[in-house]
Enzyme design. Structure first.
Site, PDB file in Angstrom:
ATOM      1  N   THR A 278       0.810  -1.217   0.000  1.00 45.38           N
ATOM      2  CA  THR A 278       0.000   0.000   0.000  1.00 45.38           C
ATOM      3  C   THR A 278       0.851   1.278   0.000  1.00 45.38           C
ATOM      4  OG1 THR A 278      -1.631  -1.242   1.243  1.00 45.38           O
ATOM      5  CG2 THR A 278      -1.884   1.141   1.248  1.00 45.38           C
TER       6      THR A 278
ATOM      7  N   THR B  28     -10.808  -3.576   6.690  1.00 46.51           N
ATOM      8  CA  THR B  28     -10.184  -2.724   5.674  1.00 46.51           C
ATOM      9  C   THR B  28      -8.965  -3.390   5.043  1.00 46.51           C
ATOM     10  OG1 THR B  28     -10.913  -0.815   6.968  1.00 46.51           O
ATOM     11  CG2 THR B  28      -9.248  -0.410   5.285  1.00 46.51           C
TER      12      THR B  28
ATOM     13  N   GLU C  62      -6.239  -6.286   3.754  1.00 43.32           N
ATOM     14  CA  GLU C  62      -6.462  -7.470   2.922  1.00 43.32           C
ATOM     15  C   GLU C  62      -7.741  -7.343   2.098  1.00 43.32           C
ATOM     16  OE1 GLU C  62      -4.502 -10.041   2.160  1.00 43.32           O
ATOM     17  OE2 GLU C  62      -3.063  -8.827   3.263  1.00 43.32           O
TER      18      GLU C  62
ATOM     19  N   ASP D 241     -10.584  -3.995   1.228  1.00 43.29           N
ATOM     20  CA  ASP D 241     -11.729  -3.274   1.803  1.00 43.29           C
ATOM     21  C   ASP D 241     -12.991  -4.112   1.590  1.00 43.29           C
ATOM     22  OD1 ASP D 241     -13.140  -0.413   2.339  1.00 43.29           O
ATOM     23  OD2 ASP D 241     -14.129  -1.403   0.645  1.00 43.29           O
TER      24      ASP D 241
HETATM   25  C1  LIG Z   1      -4.110  -1.589  10.471  1.00 43.72           C
HETATM   26  C2  LIG Z   1      -3.712  -1.691   9.027  1.00 43.72           C
HETATM   27  C3  LIG Z   1      -2.655  -2.499   8.660  1.00 43.72           C
HETATM   28  C4  LIG Z   1      -2.232  -2.573   7.340  1.00 43.72           C
HETATM   29  N1  LIG Z   1      -1.146  -3.348   7.024  1.00 43.72           N
HETATM   30  C5  LIG Z   1      -0.676  -3.312   5.749  1.00 43.72           C
HETATM   31  C6  LIG Z   1       0.522  -4.009   5.399  1.00 43.72           C
HETATM   32  O1  LIG Z   1       1.138  -4.667   6.247  1.00 43.72           O
HETATM   33  N2  LIG Z   1       0.993  -3.913   4.135  1.00 43.72           N
HETATM   34  C7  LIG Z   1       0.329  -3.202   3.186  1.00 43.72           C
HETATM   35  O2  LIG Z   1       0.789  -3.148   2.061  1.00 43.72           O
HETATM   36  N3  LIG Z   1      -0.818  -2.531   3.458  1.00 43.72           N
HETATM   37  C8  LIG Z   1      -1.331  -2.564   4.724  1.00 43.72           C
HETATM   38  N4  LIG Z   1      -2.494  -1.876   5.032  1.00 43.72           N
HETATM   39  C9  LIG Z   1      -3.198  -1.124   3.985  1.00 43.72           C
HETATM   40  C10 LIG Z   1      -4.500  -1.779   3.569  1.00 43.72           C
HETATM   41  O3  LIG Z   1      -4.225  -2.927   2.841  1.00 43.72           O
HETATM   42  C11 LIG Z   1      -5.370  -0.790   2.788  1.00 43.72           C
HETATM   43  O4  LIG Z   1      -5.727   0.241   3.662  1.00 43.72           O
HETATM   44  C12 LIG Z   1      -6.607  -1.464   2.250  1.00 43.72           C
HETATM   45  O5  LIG Z   1      -6.259  -2.240   1.168  1.00 43.72           O
HETATM   46  C13 LIG Z   1      -7.706  -0.482   1.833  1.00 43.72           C
HETATM   47  O6  LIG Z   1      -7.270   0.340   0.831  1.00 43.72           O
HETATM   48  P1  LIG Z   1      -7.378   1.916   0.913  1.00 43.72           P
HETATM   49  O7  LIG Z   1      -6.905   2.334   2.247  1.00 43.72           O
HETATM   50  O8  LIG Z   1      -6.727   2.445  -0.283  1.00 43.72           O
HETATM   51  O9  LIG Z   1      -8.930   2.223   0.833  1.00 43.72           O
HETATM   52  P2  LIG Z   1      -9.660   2.999  -0.345  1.00 43.72           P
HETATM   53  O10 LIG Z   1      -9.688   2.144  -1.541  1.00 43.72           O
HETATM   54  O11 LIG Z   1      -9.127   4.355  -0.491  1.00 43.72           O
HETATM   55  O12 LIG Z   1     -11.137   3.065   0.260  1.00 43.72           O
HETATM   56  C14 LIG Z   1     -11.827   4.284   0.501  1.00 43.72           C
HETATM   57  C15 LIG Z   1     -13.292   4.069   0.174  1.00 43.72           C
HETATM   58  O13 LIG Z   1     -13.437   3.913  -1.228  1.00 43.72           O
HETATM   59  C16 LIG Z   1     -14.209   2.777  -1.527  1.00 43.72           C
HETATM   60  N5  LIG Z   1     -13.780   2.206  -2.807  1.00 43.72           N
HETATM   61  C17 LIG Z   1     -12.504   2.027  -3.243  1.00 43.72           C
HETATM   62  N6  LIG Z   1     -12.516   1.472  -4.470  1.00 43.72           N
HETATM   63  C18 LIG Z   1     -13.818   1.287  -4.805  1.00 43.72           C
HETATM   64  C19 LIG Z   1     -14.489   0.747  -5.959  1.00 43.72           C
HETATM   65  N7  LIG Z   1     -13.810   0.290  -6.996  1.00 43.72           N
HETATM   66  N8  LIG Z   1     -15.828   0.709  -5.950  1.00 43.72           N
HETATM   67  C20 LIG Z   1     -16.510   1.164  -4.886  1.00 43.72           C
HETATM   68  N9  LIG Z   1     -15.952   1.694  -3.797  1.00 43.72           N
HETATM   69  C21 LIG Z   1     -14.608   1.754  -3.757  1.00 43.72           C
HETATM   70  C22 LIG Z   1     -13.996   1.853  -0.348  1.00 43.72           C
HETATM   71  O14 LIG Z   1     -15.079   0.959  -0.211  1.00 43.72           O
HETATM   72  C23 LIG Z   1     -13.883   2.820   0.807  1.00 43.72           C
HETATM   73  O15 LIG Z   1     -15.164   3.099   1.282  1.00 43.72           O
HETATM   74  C24 LIG Z   1      -2.925  -1.832   6.350  1.00 43.72           C
HETATM   75  C25 LIG Z   1      -4.025  -1.040   6.722  1.00 43.72           C
HETATM   76  C26 LIG Z   1      -4.422  -0.960   8.041  1.00 43.72           C
HETATM   77  C27 LIG Z   1      -5.598  -0.088   8.398  1.00 43.72           C
END
Ligand SMILES: Cc1cc2nc3c(=O)[nH]c(=O)nc-3n(C[C@H](O)[C@H](O)[C@H](O)COP(=O)(O)OP(=O)(O)OC[C@H]3O[C@@H](n4cnc5c(N)ncnc54)[C@H](O)[C@@H]3O)c2cc1C
Ligand SMILES: Cc1cc2nc3c(=O)[nH]c(=O)nc-3n(C[C@H](O)[C@H](O)[C@H](O)COP(=O)(O)OP(=O)(O)OC[C@H]3O[C@@H](n4cnc5c(N)ncnc54)[C@H](O)[C@@H]3O)c2cc1C
Ligand SMILES: [Ca+2]
Lengths: 627, 627
Positions: free
Chosen positions: B138, B422, B424, B426
């Site tokens: 990420t 969220t 692995e 969302d």
């Molecule tokens: C505690 C924690 C630990 C983590 N550990 C790791 C790790 O070890 N390594 C790593 O690489 N990552 C890690 N992450 C990151 C995590 O994998 C991402 O936060 C997760 O994949 C969600 O992606 P995002 O944050 O970009 O959400 P976003 O995609 O930005 O989501 C925001 C909103 O947009 C919506 N959305 C997004 N795309 C669409 C779509 N196509 N259609 C409809 N709605 C959509 C979602 O439903 C959500 O409501 C971690 C996150 C947390 C919170």
């Protein structure tokens, strides 16, 4: 890029007059002006900084809150702020503190339950904060069941005193805010015992700490009950534990507006109507409903702005990706909450009116609307706080991973808000009260008593009369279903007050149209969620239900271009929101990056503990390490 | 009263063999034995104490986690624990730490995406923890849309190296656990660029810190991203930020199992099937489903025990009050969660089988079940984590005010668990994938391709074929409704796996009967919640729906006397639960009282800050105070 408005395009899309909507939200031009002025006063003063709150350990956090509370009070006096302005200032300082209980519970309790003489004695001291008070009702063993409290207040006719005592461990006072470390006095609820006879629970003013050195008075054991949900959140508050070991107070410190104990130890009712004490409860719950719309709108403002900033997927030919606010799933989660924030605002306004109305009637010995007012405030407190707590958490999830960071503002907002579902009446216990009120209304249909006000619709439901059952046994058995009915009743109140609002004259280009769309979203999303109830009773056909859902989607599209402007209308400063994701200018990423480095863990590149616990592990030397 | 079992009467009521149920829950006698042994090992060792976790400031908290992780590793080696035992030990230590990512993501990624040679080189180092790794996918700007990652890995043919670079602020790696302060290496995802051509996102092993002094290597900027939700919770983890300034790594550190870059800079696919990489994803998500049942059962265990201890209202003739677990409203909130915990356990077992099955097929070049397996794990990950997060919070509310104290264990449980909704994937994005799979299945009905496995039922729904529409446009517009359909599909899987479980031979007196009751509660409560869907499609009449609800209430009564034993069967130690409300012996009140005094605020009777900020206020001397 400082100064650039990343959301400018969104703001240009708005199809209504945002300034006019701000007035609608604030309630009046006057309110808006005061809010603007006081919120700026707070935001511009570095003494009210709060961005470090989640990083402070408890003691520092608490000390800092004491500082802010004192400083706020100093400014209130220096600037000679009116009561309205002072309470707005506390609102914008936005930090739960002992002062909330002092102003919000201690003083109202004395006003509501004290005699004129008692008010004359205690209120001036409280208004000047020469004493600080809290509201000590709940005990370790009893919260919801106030009548079951165990603390005793035994009248001693020899000395003309009450002896306040905690006879059991479970009778320890537990939870009162401001009690743990600050309050000098408490309105304490205890069973009144005279001559061995138990007269039930009454309120007493008890001094807890010396006004000289702040040490607990003899017979008093008092402390803080420990960490609560979240980092900063409610941990700025000293919710406390309190035990009494035969503590004596003069007889005139029992709050005697409605019942009195004479010098001879006679218990008697005064001529003031008992019902007046319910006024305080109606007042406090009505405030909670107003707060719900504040908290929900804050979360919605953050999630809406960030949803317009955040882009994910959908890039065409290397162009920008889709703003996540354009996904229908995002809209279907976010826009009903936006609509709810407005809906709660308007039902809150109505409750304020209801409170004034009820109080005037009570003064005139008219108790007829009290049961309905009580049911409305209990039910709406429950509905709005539950929706708000869940709504804040949904807004956090709508922000994806970044919503989980404290700098998003949302974790703390949730943690500090969620106990509103529990205090001032557990939400389920309150809904059961509403259900009982509804059952009573139903049982009276046909007796000639026409239901009025928010239950007028029941007069039109004659078939309800056909279902008679053993109410007592049936109630307990069916209570889960009755709670659902109570929720539906409250939702109906919210919808109808929203519609009434729209029947008023609302100035400002496009303002009414937007509110109409939001009202539609509010009730259609409820209809969709509860379509089972409408289908089961044949109020809707499946076809109608599907059409309603189509209409709901159409309204999402209608609101979409106005979404940012609709949350701008809440008029929250960046200081108040304290959310990087919800920044007015949408400049999210650079600010997130900047903020990360402020974490104490980043004070050194190699973390504290590396030499003891990481290096020996990497070097396979753990067997000799002392851990 | 130490040693008294306040819940003994409840335990006597149980109508089934609790020891036999423990085996069912654990999966086997062997699992139960290992769990018993390892959980005791952890609980008895004061080095694993965790009751102070919510009181520590971030740096101390983190240092303490480093200590525990090292100590756990030391014990694992001293006791020569098997891999199974070691992972159980980490489970019972119950503290989110960098080791989770090292074992749970870094190693599986190398196994899943590395060539044999790469595995031979890196895995032994990782297994001995001579290097510590994390999973850096990420970025600030991209999470869900992995294909949109911006970090680049440009091949330099002159030196036979890749140049890893962060071209923009939003390309900063952001979130990877273990990255901020500990990891020496990261599996880093970046766009592979050869000769100006972008080959999409690939994984690379990148060293971040010196193995000598732990300082970041040249070109690397790395740190912690700051406080997250809750006190202890996930703040024991160093989720990190990482920027690369033209960092060079040898060509053989690209993970090359499925695609390779040759010395000459030629990009080619290996003969290993691409699909194999999905195996890791299925594996990780299947683990998350198993975790969901652990977390939910913990919360349910706490709320159930406390609901039997807590009494409120209903005292008759001075007798004891009603245990709140006897209220139907409490049961209707609690028992469906109890049932869900069991349901998720069994669907988790099935997913484990599915994973093994899919991997065997993939090895044999049979890709036929992969889409279904992918949809199952994506959907069930989403369903179970959402229900669990909401369920933990509901359990907290079921405990009234006391649930808001950290000593209840529930606030931290929620805060540490909720990001599972969220990370692995969302949960909404995952459900959209399931929906797409379902739409594809529907579109193939009638083409002769018979749906099998969890979608076999679709073959029987011919009328679905009549509703054809423009899938592309329709999908986006109707996505919110399709998400609801995807949820329903996943619920059906859970129900059917629960029923399949009940068709097996289950030893132990009364055990199967209890599970049958729970299964009934699971599906009837879902039916009640979603009755609208059943009524709208005429799968049920209103009358049937009402009868189902009656049956649900009857099952609550059936489960009630067994409730405590059903949570005892989870076999959690008091150390693991770390909840005063959930204590095995039900001795809640004295322990709550005791714990309160440990808060740092109680170190002095008069709080720090009194002299500066409280006394001047009480004494009306604020005007001269420096605040
Ligand atoms: C505690 C924690 C630990 C983590 N550990 C790791 C790790 O070890 N390594 C790593 O690489 N990552 C890690 N992450 C990151 C995590 O994998 C991402 O936060 C997760 O994949 C969600 O992606 P995002 O944050 O970009 O959400 P976003 O995609 O930005 O989501 C925001 C909103 O947009 C919506 N959305 C997004 N795309 C669409 C779509 N196509 N259609 C409809 N709605 C959509 C979602 O439903 C959500 O409501 C971690 C996150 C947390 C919170
Ligand atoms: C942050 C915070 C601040 C507070 N501040 C104060 C304060 O300043 N002063 C003060 O006096 N108190 C305060 N309180 C205490 C608060 O008022 C009580 O916690 C609240 O009234 C709920 O009561 P309880 O905790 O006894 O819940 P309980 O009644 O024990 O609830 C436990 C469960 O039992 C259920 N239940 C209870 N009774 C029934 C019934 N009859 N039928 C069906 N279900 C039932 C509830 O729904 C709930 O699920 C505070 C609490 C919190 C969390
Ligand atoms: Ca429904």
């Amino acid at each position: 890029m400082e100064g650039v408005d990343h959301l400018a395009d969104e703001r240009k899309k708005a199809e209504f007059n945002v300034e006019a909507m701000k007035i609608v939200w604030a309630g009046s031009q006057h309110n808006l002006e005061v809010s603007n002025r006081i919120s700026k006063l707070v935001a511009d003063d570095p003494a009210f900084r709060k961005d470090d709150r989640t990083m402070l350990p408890r003691k520092e956090l608490f000390k800092n809150t004491l500082r802010k509370a004192a400083y706020a009070w100093k400014r209130i006096n220096e600037l000679r702020l009116s009561e309205e302005e002072a309470s707005k200032l506390r609102f914008y300082v936005d930090e739960t503190a002992y002062t909330d209980l002092h102003w919000g519970m201690f003083i109202p309790a004395i006003k509501g339950q004290g005699t004129d003489e008692q008010q004359r004695k205690w209120l001036p001291l409280a208004y000047k904060m020469q004493i600080i008070g809290c509201y000590a009702q709940t005990e370790l063993g009893h919260g919801s069941n106030v009548q079951g409290l165990e603390t005793t207040a035994t009248f001693d006719p020899h000395t003309d005193e009450f002896v306040i005592h905690s006879p059991t461990l479970t009778s320890s006072k537990w939870w009162p805010g401001g009690l743990g470390k600050v309050s000098t006095h408490a309105v304490t609820y205890a069973r009144l015992i005279i001559d061995g006879k138990d007269h039930g629970v009454h309120g007493f003013i008890v001094q807890l700490r010396s006004l000289e050195d702040h040490r607990p008075l003899p017979g008093i054991t008092v402390g803080d009950i420990g960490m609560k949900f979240g980092n900063g959140a409610y941990n700025t508050m000293d919710n406390g534990v309190l035990r009494f070991d035969h503590v004596r107070i003069p007889r005139n410190q029992m709050l005697m507006k409605v019942s009195q104990v004479t010098r001879e130890g006679k218990y008697k009712q005064s001529d003031v109507p008992r019902q007046l004490v319910y006024g305080t409860m109606v007042y406090v719950r009505q405030r909670i409903v107003a707060d719900a719309s504040c908290y929900l709108s804050r979360a919605v403002c953050i999630a809406t702005r960030y949803s317009a900033v955040r882009r994910q997927f959908g890039s065409q030919n290397g162009g920008p990706e889709t703003q996540v606010i354009d996904y229908k799933t995002q809209q279907s989660r976010l826009f009903p909450l936006l609509a709810s924030a407005y809906a709660f605002r308007f039902v809150g306004e109505w409750l304020e009116w209801l409170y004034t109305d009820v109080m005037q009637r009570l003064q005139a010995n008219d108790f007829s609307t009290l049961p309905e007012a009580h049911a409305c405030t209990a039910g709406l407190k429950s509905l709005t706080t539950s929706v708000t707590a869940d709504g804040i958490e949904e807004c956090r999830k709508l922000c994806g991973g970044h919503g989980y960071l404290c700098t998003s503002g949302l974790p703390e907002l949730f943690a500090v808000y969620v106990p509103a579902c529990t205090y001032e009446g557990d939400n389920i216990v309150l809904l059961l009260q509403v259900a009982r009120f509804l059952m009573k209304t139903v049982s009276q249909i046909g007796t000639g008593k026409q239901p009025v006000g928010t239950i007028a619709y029941m007069g039109r439901i004659e078939h309800l009369m056909q279902c008679r059952c053993n109410v007592q046994r049936g109630f307990a058995e069916l209570s889960a279903d009755l709670v659902e009915a109570a929720v539906a009743h409250c939702q109906l109140i919210v919808v109808s007050k929203f519609i009434e609002k729209l029947q008023q004259d609302i100035p400002g280009e496009g303002v009414k149209q937007q509110l109409e769309a939001l009202c539609g979203i509010y009730y259609l999303s409820l209809l969709h969620k509860h379509q089972g109830d409408f289908l089961a009773t044949s109020y809707l056909t499946p076809k109608q239900s599907a059409l309603a859902n189509d209409q709901l989607r159409a309204l999402y599209s209608k609101v979409r271009p106005n979404a940012i402007a609709l949350v701008d209308a809440f008029n929250y400063s960046d200081h108040f929101l304290s959310s990087i994701l919800g920044r007015y200018d949408g400049n999210v990423y650079p600010k997130l990056y900047e903020a990360a480095w402020k974490d104490p863990l980043n004070e050194s590149v190699v973390p504290d503990g590396y030499h003891e616990y990481v290096r020996p592990l990497l070097k396979q030397q753990l067997h000799t390490a002392r851990l």
